[in-house]
Design a protein around this motif. Structure first.
Motif, PDB file in Angstrom:
ATOM      1  N   LYS A 130       0.853  -1.189   0.000  1.00 48.69           N
ATOM      2  CA  LYS A 130       0.000   0.000   0.000  1.00 48.69           C
ATOM      3  C   LYS A 130       0.891   1.242   0.000  1.00 48.69           C
ATOM      4  CE  LYS A 130      -3.059   2.322   3.214  1.00 48.69           C
ATOM      5  NZ  LYS A 130      -3.636   2.257   4.540  1.00 48.69           N
ATOM      6  N   CYS A 131       0.568   2.188  -0.876  1.00 48.96           N
ATOM      7  CA  CYS A 131       1.314   3.447  -0.900  1.00 48.96           C
ATOM      8  C   CYS A 131       0.883   4.274   0.313  1.00 48.96           C
ATOM      9  CB  CYS A 131       1.040   4.218  -2.189  1.00 48.96           C
ATOM     10  SG  CYS A 131       2.000   5.736  -2.326  1.00 48.96           S
ATOM     11  N   VAL A 132       1.857   4.652   1.145  1.00 50.29           N
ATOM     12  CA  VAL A 132       1.539   5.375   2.375  1.00 50.29           C
ATOM     13  C   VAL A 132       2.100   6.795   2.395  1.00 50.29           C
ATOM     14  CG1 VAL A 132       1.232   3.305   3.782  1.00 50.29           C
ATOM     15  CG2 VAL A 132       3.504   4.367   3.603  1.00 50.29           C
ATOM     16  N   SER A 133       2.997   7.109   1.440  1.00 52.01           N
ATOM     17  CA  SER A 133       3.606   8.434   1.459  1.00 52.01           C
ATOM     18  C   SER A 133       4.217   8.737   0.100  1.00 52.01           C
ATOM     19  CB  SER A 133       4.681   8.481   2.543  1.00 52.01           C
ATOM     20  OG  SER A 133       5.205   9.772   2.683  1.00 52.01           O
ATOM     21  N   LYS A 134       4.147  10.020  -0.294  1.00 54.14           N
ATOM     22  CA  LYS A 134       4.771  10.469  -1.536  1.00 54.14           C
ATOM     23  C   LYS A 134       5.622  11.685  -1.220  1.00 54.14           C
ATOM     24  CE  LYS A 134       4.056  12.219  -6.149  1.00 54.14           C
ATOM     25  NZ  LYS A 134       3.177  12.822  -7.112  1.00 54.14           N
ATOM     26  N   SER A 135       6.816  11.724  -1.801  1.00 49.04           N
ATOM     27  CA  SER A 135       7.695  12.870  -1.575  1.00 49.04           C
ATOM     28  C   SER A 135       7.114  14.116  -2.236  1.00 49.04           C
ATOM     29  CB  SER A 135       9.094  12.591  -2.124  1.00 49.04           C
ATOM     30  OG  SER A 135       9.064  12.547  -3.535  1.00 49.04           O
ATOM     31  N   LYS A 136       7.565  15.245  -1.763  1.00 46.82           N
ATOM     32  CA  LYS A 136       7.111  16.514  -2.328  1.00 46.82           C
ATOM     33  C   LYS A 136       8.036  17.010  -3.441  1.00 46.82           C
ATOM     34  CE  LYS A 136       4.811  17.967   1.941  1.00 46.82           C
ATOM     35  NZ  LYS A 136       3.987  16.831   1.886  1.00 46.82           N
ATOM     36  N   ASP A 137       9.100  16.283  -3.700  1.00 56.02           N
ATOM     37  CA  ASP A 137      10.072  16.649  -4.722  1.00 56.02           C
ATOM     38  C   ASP A 137       9.509  16.308  -6.106  1.00 56.02           C
ATOM     39  OD1 ASP A 137      12.212  16.908  -6.469  1.00 56.02           O
ATOM     40  OD2 ASP A 137      13.662  16.006  -5.094  1.00 56.02           O
ATOM     41  N   LYS A 138       9.107  17.317  -6.839  1.00 54.47           N
ATOM     42  CA  LYS A 138       8.494  17.090  -8.147  1.00 54.47           C
ATOM     43  C   LYS A 138       9.514  16.637  -9.202  1.00 54.47           C
ATOM     44  CE  LYS A 138       4.538  20.185  -7.538  1.00 54.47           C
ATOM     45  NZ  LYS A 138       4.076  19.397  -6.468  1.00 54.47           N
ATOM     46  N   ASP A 139      10.781  16.990  -9.015  1.00 49.66           N
ATOM     47  CA  ASP A 139      11.817  16.602  -9.974  1.00 49.66           C
ATOM     48  C   ASP A 139      12.287  15.159  -9.780  1.00 49.66           C
ATOM     49  OD1 ASP A 139      11.816  19.131 -11.184  1.00 49.66           O
ATOM     50  OD2 ASP A 139      13.253  19.897  -9.700  1.00 49.66           O
ATOM     51  N   ASN A 140      12.259  14.676  -8.556  1.00 54.52           N
ATOM     52  CA  ASN A 140      12.680  13.310  -8.229  1.00 54.52           C
ATOM     53  C   ASN A 140      11.667  12.675  -7.288  1.00 54.52           C
ATOM     54  OD1 ASN A 140      15.396  13.311  -9.538  1.00 54.52           O
ATOM     55  ND2 ASN A 140      15.713  14.998  -8.114  1.00 54.52           N
ATOM     56  N   PRO A 141      10.478  12.371  -7.783  1.00 55.33           N
ATOM     57  CA  PRO A 141       9.444  11.835  -6.887  1.00 55.33           C
ATOM     58  C   PRO A 141       9.791  10.445  -6.371  1.00 55.33           C
ATOM     59  CG  PRO A 141       8.728  11.697  -9.166  1.00 55.33           C
ATOM     60  CD  PRO A 141      10.037  12.446  -9.170  1.00 55.33           C
ATOM     61  N   GLU A 142       9.322  10.174  -5.162  1.00 58.21           N
ATOM     62  CA  GLU A 142       9.477   8.862  -4.532  1.00 58.21           C
ATOM     63  C   GLU A 142       8.183   8.523  -3.806  1.00 58.21           C
ATOM     64  OE1 GLU A 142      13.450   8.205  -2.473  1.00 58.21           O
ATOM     65  OE2 GLU A 142      13.292  10.389  -2.550  1.00 58.21           O
ATOM     66  N   TRP A 143       7.950   7.244  -3.654  1.00 57.33           N
ATOM     67  CA  TRP A 143       6.779   6.759  -2.940  1.00 57.33           C
ATOM     68  C   TRP A 143       7.217   5.688  -1.958  1.00 57.33           C
ATOM     69  CZ3 TRP A 143       7.266   7.827  -8.017  1.00 57.33           C
ATOM     70  CH2 TRP A 143       6.377   8.738  -8.584  1.00 57.33           C
ATOM     71  N   ILE A 144       6.650   5.722  -0.760  1.00 59.92           N
ATOM     72  CA  ILE A 144       6.899   4.659   0.223  1.00 59.92           C
ATOM     73  C   ILE A 144       5.689   3.743   0.235  1.00 59.92           C
ATOM     74  CG2 ILE A 144       7.144   4.118   2.684  1.00 59.92           C
ATOM     75  CD1 ILE A 144       8.913   6.564   2.939  1.00 59.92           C
ATOM     76  N   PHE A 145       5.993   2.452   0.171  1.00 56.53           N
ATOM     77  CA  PHE A 145       4.975   1.417   0.231  1.00 56.53           C
ATOM     78  C   PHE A 145       5.226   0.545   1.450  1.00 56.53           C
ATOM     79  CE2 PHE A 145       4.504   2.736  -4.043  1.00 56.53           C
ATOM     80  CZ  PHE A 145       3.261   2.324  -4.475  1.00 56.53           C
TER      81      PHE A 145
END
Length: 157
Positions: A130-145
């Protein structure tokens, strides 16, 4: 397929990794191997797929991960990193089989991981993450699952 724990020796797994991944993990493996396990699938000739399960913070963390990792480690989540299927064996669902085998071998264990390619989102969701968090960096986005087995409650999420 049987999930094989390589123990402290990672060299045979590192050989199948892309060069940039290999550069990250080989240089720090001696510092991490006491708090990590490499699990692989093998056929008669090759390691076909594998990944590393870290019981502490993974190497080469981004600012986004640095802001998040402590709560997962404190809640006994393990980090899945360097999940890779040798290109010769792709298209056979080995990534999904590896995740399933890991979850079957450790049925009460929760996991977290980070993706930097949104295209991987559906793969992990299909495998119960489940995706629980997304970074705010629009140039290098990341997602924590995260993955939490049925019956395990994490009140902090």
């Amino acid at each position: 397929m049987e999930l094989i724990n390589l123990g402290l020796e990672g060299d045979s797994f590192f050989k199948i990794l892309p060069e940039d991944w290999k550069d990250v993990i080989e240089s720090v493996w001696d510092d991490y191997k006491k708090n990590a396990n490499i699990y692989v699938f093998k056929n008669a000739l090759d390691i076909t797929a594998g990944g590393i399960v870290f019981r502490t913070a993974p190497p080469n963390m981004t600012d986004f991960e640095i802001g998040e990792w402590q709560k997962y480690v404190a809640a006994n989540f393990h980090y899945i990193g360097f999940l890779f299927v040798d290109p010769k064996y792709r298209g056979k669902s080995l990534g999904s089989e590896w995740l399933t085998a890991l979850k079957d071998q450790f049925p009460d264990q929760s996991y977290w991981l980070t993706i930097e390619d949104e295209g991987l989102r559906s793969f992990y969701e299909k495998n119960g993450f489940k995706c629980v968090s997304k970074s705010k960096d629009k140039d290098n986005p990341e997602w924590i699952f995260t993955f939490t087995p049925r019956g395990v409650v994490n009140n902090w999420q």
